[in-house]
Design a protein around this motif. Structure first.
Motif, PDB file in Angstrom:
ATOM      1  N   ARG A  35     -75.793 -30.565 -37.955  1.00 13.08           N
ATOM      2  CA  ARG A  35     -75.905 -30.120 -39.339  1.00 13.08           C
ATOM      3  C   ARG A  35     -74.612 -30.299 -40.128  1.00 13.08           C
ATOM      4  N   ASP A  52     -74.499 -22.437 -36.521  1.00 16.64           N
ATOM      5  CA  ASP A  52     -75.233 -22.903 -37.705  1.00 16.64           C
ATOM      6  C   ASP A  52     -76.701 -23.184 -37.410  1.00 16.64           C
ATOM      7  N   TRP A 103     -65.808 -25.195 -40.227  1.00 18.05           N
ATOM      8  CA  TRP A 103     -65.885 -25.488 -41.653  1.00 18.05           C
ATOM      9  C   TRP A 103     -67.011 -26.499 -41.898  1.00 18.05           C
ATOM     10  N   ARG A 104     -67.596 -26.422 -43.090  1.00 26.01           N
ATOM     11  CA  ARG A 104     -68.777 -27.210 -43.397  1.00 26.01           C
ATOM     12  C   ARG A 104     -68.454 -28.654 -43.782  1.00 26.01           C
ATOM     13  N   ARG A 105     -67.320 -28.892 -44.383  1.00 20.18           N
ATOM     14  CA  ARG A 105     -66.961 -30.238 -44.831  1.00 20.18           C
ATOM     15  C   ARG A 105     -66.413 -31.040 -43.657  1.00 20.18           C
ATOM     16  N   THR A 132     -68.540 -32.151 -34.067  1.00 23.34           N
ATOM     17  CA  THR A 132     -69.332 -31.982 -35.277  1.00 23.34           C
ATOM     18  C   THR A 132     -70.780 -31.740 -34.883  1.00 23.34           C
ATOM     19  N   THR A 137     -71.500 -29.272 -39.367  1.00 20.44           N
ATOM     20  CA  THR A 137     -70.444 -28.273 -39.218  1.00 20.44           C
ATOM     21  C   THR A 137     -69.356 -28.823 -38.298  1.00 20.44           C
TER      22      THR A 137
END
Length: 420
Positions: free
Chosen positions: A382, A268, A335-337, A379, A384
């Motif tokens: 950003r 990312d 995953w972004r969340r 994590t 991710t």
């Protein structure tokens, strides 16, 4: 690779062979003494038909290197027999007509003078050699090395056609670990000791050969930019950021990153490496090339849109290659969340399933204790989320089952989550 048409396609500069451009490669170690990495700038030489048969013959004919009008024993030209190999067959085989045949083929083979008579071309730092000392000032960093100027492209070296001595190394700087061992052309590049085995030098040698090996118009095989200056930083025993920082200090126009990984990376742009690339690109105009490499076209990337409170399944296949078992596999899930409540399960081809969402720092065995799995989560700055999982036997003793494996992603979050 279509390099030759590209050389002549541009208007200015023309031909477009990389002159004035510096390309840095972050890669394995390299073989800096390979003939493809030397420029034909150490002089033209006529060859002498010693036996008078009108045909050039290594081991018989010679070159008057010292200009005394005679061919001495050490001025007899010897053959460096080369071959071009097709690597995507098993076993690898030379291309038709381009194997080791003992016959000099202009554009493929090289020639040298055996100054000490030991039957091979000597190269590398050896200032105390009584027959032919080699230092930083020695052309091609070794005994005299030549390519042929086959003007009429007849495939033979004819009377009147000349030999060109190879001189300047295209590699202007190299970094090698452990420690910061710098080798700079004009200072100590000839002392580069290599990274060890051929395996440890093969990748960068081939990659930079594709970038800038050979000579346009003289060699059968040449790189995209054979007139470019080359820089190599070997990450074999060095941190990648150290290699990148050093490479950027060499003021390259292009940096080739031949250590790209898509496993255990956030992907990312948040890492120090990626930030350094972005900064050098925006402030200094450096072009960074990050190849997809073995990932391209291999169906190793998947995207799963997991509905709120739902489950999706994805899979991959471990090939059944007789005689070539697979002992482990690994994957990263992104995953972004970061706040999402996800659970990950894996089912083997035998239908044994286990949860690998959190195995602890030492890993665990699942599926009736038949397979070891280790997963780590993190994590990025950003946001991710990353879960990297390793399945199998890293020591290479017990193969993992071949066949269709099934990944199950369970979303306990009241919102959809996209997982790569």
């Amino acid at each position: 690779i279509g390099a030759e048409p590209a050389w002549w396609a541009a208007g200015d500069p023309w031909p477009l062979t990389g002159s004035g451009v510096t390309v840095a490669d972050i890669d394995s170690g390299i073989e800096p003494f390979h003939p493809v990495f030397y420029r034909p700038d150490a002089g033209y030489f006529s060859w002498t038909d010693v036996d008078g048969d009108g045909l050039f013959a290594p081991g018989t004919d010679g070159v008057d290197l010292d200009g005394d009008g005679a061919i001495s024993q050490v001025e007899t030209v010897e053959l460096v027999d080369a071959a071009a190999w097709r690597l995507y067959t098993w076993p690898p085989a030379p291309l038709e007509g381009l194997g080791y045949d003992g016959i000099f083929t202009p554009g493929l083979d090289w020639l040298y003078l055996d100054m000490d008579g030991n039957g091979r071309r000597d190269f590398g730092y050896d200032p105390d050699d009584p027959d032919f000392p080699v230092t930083e000032e020695t052309p091609a960093y070794g005994e005299p090395l030549f390519t042929a100027d086959d003007l009429d492209r007849s495939g033979t070296l004819d009377p009147g056609e000349k030999l060109i001595r190879l001189g300047t190394c295209k590699i202007k700087a190299a970094l090698l670990g452990p420690g910061l061992n710098e080798y700079i052309r004009g200072e100590n590049l000839v002392e580069y000791a290599g990274a060890g085995s051929n395996r440890e030098t093969a990748h960068a040698t081939m990659a930079l050969g594709i970038v800038g090996g050979g000579t346009a118009g003289l060699t059968r095989f040449a790189g995209i930019a054979p007139d470019a200056e080359l820089v190599i930083a070997s990450y074999t025993n060095l941190d990648y950021m150290v290699c990148l920082t050093w490479a950027l200090e060499q003021e390259p126009d292009i940096v080739l990153h031949e250590a790209g990984s898509w496993v255990d990376q956030f992907l990312d742009g948040s890492s120090d490496d990626e930030q350094a690339m972005d900064l050098s690109a925006s402030e200094d105009g450096v072009i960074h090339v990050n190849p997809s490499g073995n990932l391209g076209g291999s169906d190793k990337h998947a995207r799963a849109d997991v509905p709120a409170g739902g489950t999706v399944e994805a899979g991959f296949t471990v090939p059944d290659w007789e005689g070539y078992p697979f002992y482990w596999t690994m994957m990263s899930l992104l995953w972004r969340r970061a706040e999402a409540d996800l659970r990950f399960e894996m089912c083997s081809p035998e239908g044994l399933c286990g949860d690998f969402t959190s195995t602890g720092p030492s890993g665990t065995t699942i599926w009736d204790d038949t397979l070891y799995v280790l997963s780590t989560a993190a994590t990025s700055p950003r946001g991710t989320r990353k879960l990297t999982a390793f399945f199998g036997d890293y020591a290479g003793r017990e193969p993992i089952p071949a066949g269709a494996w099934h990944l199950r992603i369970v979303n306990g979050t009241p919102a959809d989550v996209t997982v790569h």
